[in-house]
Design a protein around this motif. Structure first.
Motif, PDB file in Angstrom:
ATOM      1  N   MET A 198      17.128   2.982  -0.467  1.00  8.94           N
ATOM      2  CA  MET A 198      18.090   2.002  -0.342  1.00  8.94           C
ATOM      3  C   MET A 198      18.261   2.919   1.092  1.00  8.94           C
ATOM      4  SD  MET A 198      22.051   3.291  -1.735  1.00  8.94           S
ATOM      5  CE  MET A 198      21.563   4.633  -2.703  1.00  8.94           C
ATOM      6  N   THR A 199      18.940   0.927   1.967  1.00  5.03           N
ATOM      7  CA  THR A 199      19.274   2.040   3.812  1.00  5.03           C
ATOM      8  C   THR A 199      20.295   1.875   3.718  1.00  5.03           C
ATOM      9  OG1 THR A 199      17.681   0.014   3.896  1.00  5.03           O
ATOM     10  CG2 THR A 199      19.248   0.158   5.228  1.00  5.03           C
ATOM     11  N   LYS A 200      20.477   3.183   4.677  1.00  7.27           N
ATOM     12  CA  LYS A 200      22.057   3.705   5.098  1.00  7.27           C
ATOM     13  C   LYS A 200      22.213   2.582   6.567  1.00  7.27           C
ATOM     14  CE  LYS A 200      21.508   8.020   2.992  1.00  7.27           C
ATOM     15  NZ  LYS A 200      21.096   9.517   3.818  1.00  7.27           N
ATOM     16  N   TYR A 201      23.675   1.787   6.859  1.00  4.99           N
ATOM     17  CA  TYR A 201      24.205   1.124   7.965  1.00  4.99           C
ATOM     18  C   TYR A 201      25.035   1.593   8.185  1.00  4.99           C
ATOM     19  CZ  TYR A 201      21.086  -2.468   5.594  1.00  4.99           C
ATOM     20  OH  TYR A 201      19.888  -3.539   5.280  1.00  4.99           O
ATOM     21  N   GLY A 202      25.137   2.224   9.224  1.00  5.60           N
ATOM     22  CA  GLY A 202      26.703   2.718  10.048  1.00  5.60           C
ATOM     23  C   GLY A 202      27.003   1.467  10.686  1.00  5.60           C
ATOM     24  N   VAL A 203      28.080   1.507  10.234  1.00  4.51           N
ATOM     25  CA  VAL A 203      29.668   0.476  10.939  1.00  4.51           C
ATOM     26  C   VAL A 203      29.602   0.928  12.396  1.00  4.51           C
ATOM     27  CG1 VAL A 203      30.726  -1.017  10.931  1.00  4.51           C
ATOM     28  CG2 VAL A 203      28.772  -0.575   8.726  1.00  4.51           C
ATOM     29  N   VAL A 204      29.637   0.646  13.199  1.00  6.96           N
ATOM     30  CA  VAL A 204      30.681   1.231  14.230  1.00  6.96           C
ATOM     31  C   VAL A 204      31.429   0.059  15.204  1.00  6.96           C
ATOM     32  CG1 VAL A 204      30.528   2.699  16.823  1.00  6.96           C
ATOM     33  CG2 VAL A 204      28.927   3.004  15.508  1.00  6.96           C
ATOM     34  N   VAL A 205      32.937   0.001  15.048  1.00  4.71           N
ATOM     35  CA  VAL A 205      34.113  -1.022  15.273  1.00  4.71           C
ATOM     36  C   VAL A 205      34.428  -0.050  16.792  1.00  4.71           C
ATOM     37  CG1 VAL A 205      36.240  -1.515  14.708  1.00  4.71           C
ATOM     38  CG2 VAL A 205      34.705  -0.751  12.601  1.00  4.71           C
ATOM     39  N   GLY A 206      34.376  -1.010  17.799  1.00  2.03           N
ATOM     40  CA  GLY A 206      34.476  -0.204  18.780  1.00  2.03           C
ATOM     41  C   GLY A 206      36.429  -0.493  19.379  1.00  2.03           C
ATOM     42  N   SER A 207      36.897  -1.427  18.080  1.00  2.00           N
ATOM     43  CA  SER A 207      38.530  -1.623  18.657  1.00  2.00           C
ATOM     44  C   SER A 207      38.936   0.410  17.486  1.00  2.00           C
ATOM     45  CB  SER A 207      39.389  -2.476  18.379  1.00  2.00           C
ATOM     46  OG  SER A 207      40.757  -1.975  17.556  1.00  2.00           O
ATOM     47  N   ILE A 208      40.056   0.633  17.663  1.00  2.00           N
ATOM     48  CA  ILE A 208      40.691   1.937  17.446  1.00  2.00           C
ATOM     49  C   ILE A 208      42.085   0.975  17.156  1.00  2.00           C
ATOM     50  CG2 ILE A 208      39.542   3.666  18.558  1.00  2.00           C
ATOM     51  CD1 ILE A 208      41.610   4.496  20.162  1.00  2.00           C
TER      52      ILE A 208
END
Length: 182
Positions: free
Chosen positions: A1-11
């Motif tokens: 299983m692949t672990k995908y990190g999601v980084v959203v540039g807006s806070i």
């Protein structure tokens, strides 16, 4: 299983970037492990912290290291990426020689309320990812312009063509990431 990190540039709460990220995640396999990495609580990077890093740095670096691949979604702030996103890139690439982003495949998407669709922020981010040694999927290019017309008041993408396009791009990213043994 692949672990995908999601980084959203807006806070920002209900950000359009988060809505685009959610639409991309919808295209990942059902068994994918997805983690949204918070960047809003990271103190500004300072080399003075390299010897004794704040707990937020240590936690974030461990979260980045635990992922196999990354989805980045950025707004455009003054023709560049947000300060919060730049800070997150810096925090996890330091101290020198301990870059935890290195070798992890990346997908980049940008969005803007203008027709220019965050294209400059998109390329600023790509340039940083090249330096951070992150192989980045080149096609399709994910520039989402006039995003406010594709979203509801909470930032969710509601335009079905855009949802389909982003889900399809995520499926392509799965194939791309597999080339790097993830």
């Amino acid at each position: 299983m692949t672990k995908y990190g999601v980084v959203v540039g807006s806070i920002r709460e209900h950000s359009f970037s988060k809505g685009v990220a959610d639409a991309l995640v919808a295209g990942l396999p059902e068994d994918a492990e997805v983690s949204y990495l918070s960047i809003s609580d990271l103190p500004l990077y300072s080399q003075d912290y390299d010897a004794d890093s704040p707990a937020e740095y240590t936690k974030f670096r461990a979260e980045v290291a635990a992922q196999d691949a990354f989805i980045f979604v950025t707004p455009e702030h003054n023709r560049s990426i947000s300060a919060a996103l730049k800070n997150a890139l810096d925090v996890a690439s330091r101290p020198w020689g301990e870059n935890v982003w290195a070798g992890k495949p990346a997908l980049v998407a940008s969005q803007s309320i203008s027709g220019i669709s965050g294209v400059l922020a998109h390329h600023v981010l790509r340039q940083s990812l090249v330096f951070l040694d992150m192989p980045t999927m080149q096609q399709p290019e994910l520039y989402i312009g006039n995003v406010q017309n594709l979203s509801d008041e909470e930032g969710h993408i509601i335009n079905t063509d855009t949802q389909d396009f982003l889900a399809s791009a995520a499926k392509q990213f799965v194939t791309f990431a597999k080339k790097f043994n993830v």
